[in-house]
Design a protein around this motif. Structure first.
Motif, PDB file in Angstrom:
ATOM      1  N   ARG A  43      33.107  26.808 -19.499  1.00 48.50           N
ATOM      2  CA  ARG A  43      33.545  25.401 -19.526  1.00 48.50           C
ATOM      3  C   ARG A  43      33.113  24.598 -18.304  1.00 48.50           C
ATOM      4  O   ARG A  43      33.319  23.391 -18.253  1.00 48.50           O
ATOM      5  CB  ARG A  43      35.081  25.333 -19.598  1.00 48.50           C
ATOM      6  N   THR A 147      43.228  18.977 -10.381  1.00 46.77           N
ATOM      7  CA  THR A 147      43.177  19.914 -11.512  1.00 46.77           C
ATOM      8  C   THR A 147      41.717  19.978 -11.947  1.00 46.77           C
ATOM      9  O   THR A 147      40.983  18.986 -11.830  1.00 46.77           O
ATOM     10  CB  THR A 147      44.014  19.458 -12.727  1.00 46.77           C
ATOM     11  N   THR A 175      45.029  23.233  -9.426  1.00 46.51           N
ATOM     12  CA  THR A 175      45.634  23.870 -10.601  1.00 46.51           C
ATOM     13  C   THR A 175      44.610  23.937 -11.730  1.00 46.51           C
ATOM     14  O   THR A 175      44.020  22.918 -12.089  1.00 46.51           O
ATOM     15  CB  THR A 175      46.882  23.088 -11.076  1.00 46.51           C
ATOM     16  N   THR A 217      47.754  28.273 -14.756  1.00 48.61           N
ATOM     17  CA  THR A 217      48.826  28.028 -15.734  1.00 48.61           C
ATOM     18  C   THR A 217      48.722  28.893 -16.993  1.00 48.61           C
ATOM     19  O   THR A 217      49.686  29.032 -17.716  1.00 48.61           O
ATOM     20  CB  THR A 217      48.822  26.548 -16.162  1.00 48.61           C
ATOM     21  N   ARG A 226      52.202  24.812 -12.846  1.00 50.40           N
ATOM     22  CA  ARG A 226      51.640  23.499 -12.527  1.00 50.40           C
ATOM     23  C   ARG A 226      52.129  23.102 -11.135  1.00 50.40           C
ATOM     24  O   ARG A 226      53.298  23.301 -10.811  1.00 50.40           O
ATOM     25  CB  ARG A 226      52.135  22.477 -13.549  1.00 50.40           C
ATOM     26  N   THR A 228      52.910  20.303 -10.037  1.00 54.44           N
ATOM     27  CA  THR A 228      54.013  19.342 -10.127  1.00 54.44           C
ATOM     28  C   THR A 228      55.353  20.076 -10.244  1.00 54.44           C
ATOM     29  O   THR A 228      56.334  19.689  -9.608  1.00 54.44           O
ATOM     30  CB  THR A 228      53.806  18.424 -11.347  1.00 54.44           C
TER      31      THR A 228
HETATM   32  P1  A2P Z   1      48.528  23.503 -18.524  1.00 52.45           P
HETATM   33  O1  A2P Z   1      47.733  24.739 -18.812  1.00 52.45           O
HETATM   34  O2  A2P Z   1      49.995  23.762 -18.395  1.00 52.45           O
HETATM   35  O3  A2P Z   1      48.224  22.370 -19.480  1.00 52.45           O
HETATM   36  P2  A2P Z   1      42.725  20.938 -18.284  1.00 52.45           P
HETATM   37  O4  A2P Z   1      41.783  22.108 -18.193  1.00 52.45           O
HETATM   38  O5  A2P Z   1      43.368  20.769 -19.624  1.00 52.45           O
HETATM   39  O6  A2P Z   1      42.129  19.675 -17.748  1.00 52.45           O
HETATM   40  O7  A2P Z   1      43.936  21.268 -17.311  1.00 52.45           O
HETATM   41  C1  A2P Z   1      43.705  21.696 -15.995  1.00 52.45           C
HETATM   42  C2  A2P Z   1      44.999  22.164 -15.393  1.00 52.45           C
HETATM   43  O8  A2P Z   1      45.853  21.034 -15.201  1.00 52.45           O
HETATM   44  C3  A2P Z   1      45.754  23.138 -16.285  1.00 52.45           C
HETATM   45  O9  A2P Z   1      46.186  24.202 -15.489  1.00 52.45           O
HETATM   46  C4  A2P Z   1      46.901  22.303 -16.806  1.00 52.45           C
HETATM   47  O10 A2P Z   1      48.092  23.032 -17.044  1.00 52.45           O
HETATM   48  C5  A2P Z   1      47.150  21.362 -15.658  1.00 52.45           C
HETATM   49  N1  A2P Z   1      47.839  20.143 -16.071  1.00 52.45           N
HETATM   50  C6  A2P Z   1      47.604  19.413 -17.176  1.00 52.45           C
HETATM   51  N2  A2P Z   1      48.428  18.346 -17.236  1.00 52.45           N
HETATM   52  C7  A2P Z   1      49.208  18.419 -16.138  1.00 52.45           C
HETATM   53  C8  A2P Z   1      50.272  17.616 -15.629  1.00 52.45           C
HETATM   54  N3  A2P Z   1      50.702  16.526 -16.264  1.00 52.45           N
HETATM   55  N4  A2P Z   1      50.840  17.989 -14.470  1.00 52.45           N
HETATM   56  C9  A2P Z   1      50.427  19.104 -13.819  1.00 52.45           C
HETATM   57  N5  A2P Z   1      49.431  19.894 -14.243  1.00 52.45           N
HETATM   58  C10 A2P Z   1      48.830  19.575 -15.398  1.00 52.45           C
END
Ligand code: A2P
Length: 292
Positions: A43, A147, A175, A217, A226, A228
């Motif tokens: 990805r 993220t 994250t 996550t 996360r 947050t």
């Molecule tokens: P999660 O797996 O719980 O959705 P993506 O690859 O979809 O862009 O996400 C990247 C990371 O950001 C994932 O670990 C995802 O966690 C996390 N993430 C997505 N939305 C939020 C949010 N609102 N607050 C904190 N972390 C988030």
């Protein structure tokens, strides 16, 4: 807790580099030549391109890059397909680096993911953005929250001497879904800690200011959740041994997906931090990570 600073990653990324002879200039306007491509996961990939001699930018800014689109079936004409990409390399680097997601049906990244060293991309040399030091008031501790590919502007800022000159402590949280998706950032942090050029530019011991806090996550790792949630529970502050963010000492930059940005903004407002901009520096700034 597990020692995040000493976290090691098994990196099986594939890197292709262009021979110098392939770095030719093209007649296309705003064309730059790809010099290196690294595939981190199915990805995610990063790539480096030649830098226009006239391009000056501030760490954390983005530019529009892309490829020519498919020919119009009626006219046969091609239009550039451009998207905003944060520059991941520092402003002193000879080349430009970018970090991208691969979206199967994404108009640009479905093609861009196949670039090879020696290929050309379009790069409009007009950098802009809010994730810049100028948009923050002076502070003691800088937090960088990312993220996924939102790590890209921080890859630039973390290699900028000003980041360490302006702050006593720099905390970067990242994250991602899986540990493989942390690899680009983890390797960069490792390389910064061993970078002799940066040590010469900034001074010995600068890397002691840098704290790295990666979380996943959807796959087991040393720290899960996360960011947050880890802030709301207080776990991140306990792990790092620092107090929760406060407007007197802390400055923050956010770069991630839309819901992440909105959630963190709400949290910061609770902490009493205000959003800044180039024209009105304050305590935090935010930018959406590029998604195709
Ligand atoms: P999660 O797996 O719980 O959705 P993506 O690859 O979809 O862009 O996400 C990247 C990371 O950001 C994932 O670990 C995802 O966690 C996390 N993430 C997505 N939305 C939020 C949010 N609102 N607050 C904190 N972390 C988030």
């Amino acid at each position: 807790m597990a020692k995040m600073n000493e976290m090691t990653q098994v990196i099986d990324a594939q890197t292709n580099t262009a021979p110098a002879s392939a770095r030719a200039k093209s007649a296309l306007p705003d064309a730059q030549t790809v010099t290196q491509v690294t595939h981190w996961t199915d990805r995610l990939f990063s790539f480096r391109v030649t830098r226009p001699a006239s391009l000056r930018f501030r760490s954390g800014e983005f530019v529009m890059i892309g490829l020519m689109g498919d020919p119009d079936p009626k006219t046969g004409k091609q239009k550039p397909l451009l998207r905003a990409y944060s520059i991941a390399s520092p402003s002193w680097d000879d080349e430009l680096e970018f970090y991208s997601i691969k979206v199967e049906d994404g108009p640009l990244t479905s093609k861009l993911q196949h670039i090879q060293p020696g290929d050309q991309i379009i790069l409009r040399p007009k950098p802009v953005g809010t994730l810049v030091h100028d948009a923050l008031l002076p502070g003691k501790r800088l937090w960088l929250f990312a993220t996924g590919t939102g790590f890209a502007p921080f890859a630039s800022l973390l290699r900028d001497p000003q980041t360490y000159e302006d702050y006593d402590e720099v905390i970067v949280t990242h994250t991602c879904r899986t540990t493989g998706e942390l690899a680009y950032g983890a390797q960069l942090i490792d390389s910064i800690r061993q970078d002799e050029i940066l040590e010469e530019l900034i001074g010995g011991g600068f890397a002691d200011k840098l704290r790295y806090y990666p979380t996943t996550t959807r796959e087991e790792s040393a720290k899960m959740g996360r960011i947050t949630d880890l802030m709301r529970s207080g776990e991140v502050y306990e792990d790092l041994g620092v107090p929760p963010l406060c407007p007197e000492t802390d400055r923050a930059m956010i770069c991630g997906n839309l819901s992440f940005n909105l959630d963190l903004k709400a949290l910061f407002e609770e902490y009493g931090l205000r959003e800044g901009a180039n024209s009105a520096p304050r305590e935090y700034v935010v930018e959406k990570a590029f998604l195709d």
